[in-house]
Design a protein around this motif. Structure first.
Motif, PDB file in Angstrom:
ATOM      1  N   GLY A  37     -19.467  50.055  -3.654  1.00 45.38           N
ATOM      2  CA  GLY A  37     -20.019  48.606  -3.333  1.00 45.38           C
ATOM      3  C   GLY A  37     -19.652  48.149  -2.109  1.00 45.38           C
ATOM      4  N   ASN A  63     -25.465  50.154  -2.649  1.00 47.45           N
ATOM      5  CA  ASN A  63     -26.789  49.685  -3.661  1.00 47.45           C
ATOM      6  C   ASN A  63     -27.839  49.299  -2.824  1.00 47.45           C
ATOM      7  OD1 ASN A  63     -28.330  48.160  -5.388  1.00 47.45           O
ATOM      8  ND2 ASN A  63     -26.617  47.708  -6.730  1.00 47.45           N
ATOM      9  N   VAL A 270     -17.680  42.324  -9.685  1.00 49.97           N
ATOM     10  CA  VAL A 270     -17.280  43.389  -9.148  1.00 49.97           C
ATOM     11  C   VAL A 270     -16.326  44.215  -9.831  1.00 49.97           C
ATOM     12  CG1 VAL A 270     -17.928  42.459  -6.682  1.00 49.97           C
ATOM     13  CG2 VAL A 270     -15.520  42.402  -7.681  1.00 49.97           C
TER      14      VAL A 270
END
Length: 291
Positions: A37, A63, A270
């Motif tokens: 991430g 992403n 997250v």
């Protein structure tokens, strides 16, 4: 360009990874650090590489919905010019449950790869979080390798067959260092249930591998947990990780789970885990077995 990942690396959330952690991971003998991430500008990656001398850093994953490929390409060049041979850009299409913009993932990935091509990111410098056959075929055509997540060795065997011998294959596998099977499964289950048993990309892939709806229901069956989590003492875990190599993996990204893990309150959050002495003690114990 050649990137040497080594046999084993460590997987951590980017937001919780510090230069001191990266330094410790390298000192334990792990050759690659995977950060999950990261922002599209790869903020923080330079600092992690600067704090280490030979550690390779990979994104698992960036992403594709959270930034423009041109920005990712610019960041890739910034990092690789400073640290040649020490960075691999792993990208993925995310999940419809977590991404408002989500649309046809294969078409979106092709478009994103077009953007990386335009930005001069070499094919061998990028990897795709490929699970299904179509994404694996795309990876074989347009990336240097695959970084599949939440996969047992059975998937690694299929992925190697799809990718051919040249592509780098680096699956992730979760680890619980506990010789008591029931207790180890109890530790692992919150990490598997939230969010993965609620994400269709993962559940579809697991059903493709032969797991049933009953396996995926509730907290997940023992059979499922045992397949996607290596648990036991260090020699037992080492043998389970080696199954990925025997199935065709070049590298395995290890994610330690402990009782300090915080499960997702919601799918939008997250990924969180408290990276404390307990976690690094587990990585140290594993390092003594693996290296």
């Amino acid at each position: 360009m050649t990137i040497e990942l080594g046999p084993y690396g460590v997987w951590q959330p980017a937001a919780l990874t510090t230069p001191d952690m990266a330094r410790k991971i390298e000192q334990l003998g792990y050759t690659t650090l995977w950060v999950a991430g990261p922002p599209v500008d790869l903020a923080g990656v330079d600092e992690l590489l600067e704090a280490t001398s030979t550690l390779v850093l990979g994104t698992s994953i960036l992403n594709i919905w959270r930034g423009d490929p041109a920005a990712a390409a610019a960041a890739y060049h910034r990092v690789t010019e400073r640290f040649p041979g020490r960075f691999w850009l792993g990208i993925g299409a995310g999940h419809p449950e977590q991404t408002r913009e989500f649309r046809k993932p294969l078409a979106a990935m092709k478009q994103y790869l077009d953007g990386l091509d335009a930005g001069g990111v070499p094919v061998e410098g990028r990897a795709i979080a490929a699970l299904g056959p179509k994404m694996l075929d795309l990876t074989a055509e347009r990336a240097g390798g695959a970084v599949p997540y939440l996969v047992p060795p059975a998937h690694t065997k299929l992925a190697r067959e799809a990718l051919g011998p040249a592509a780098v294959l680096a699956p992730e596998m979760k680890v619980v260092l506990d010789a008591n099977p029931a207790r180890a499964r109890d530790t692992a289950r919150p990490r598997i249930k939230h969010p993965y048993l609620g994400l269709v990309n993962y559940t579809t892939n697991l059903r493709r591998l032969g797991f049933t709806y009953d396996d995926l229901a509730g907290d997940g069956s023992d059979r499922l947990i045992d397949a996607v989590v290596a648990h036991g003492d260090a020699p037992t875990v080492g043998a389970r990780l080696a199954e990925h190599h025997a199935a065709g993996a070049d590298h395995v990204a290890i994610q330690v789970i402990t009782t300090r893990h915080a499960a997702h309150p919601t799918l939008a959050d997250v990924e969180l885990q408290v990276y404390d002495d307990e976690v690094f003690a587990a990585y140290e114990t594993l390092a003594a077995e693996l290296f």
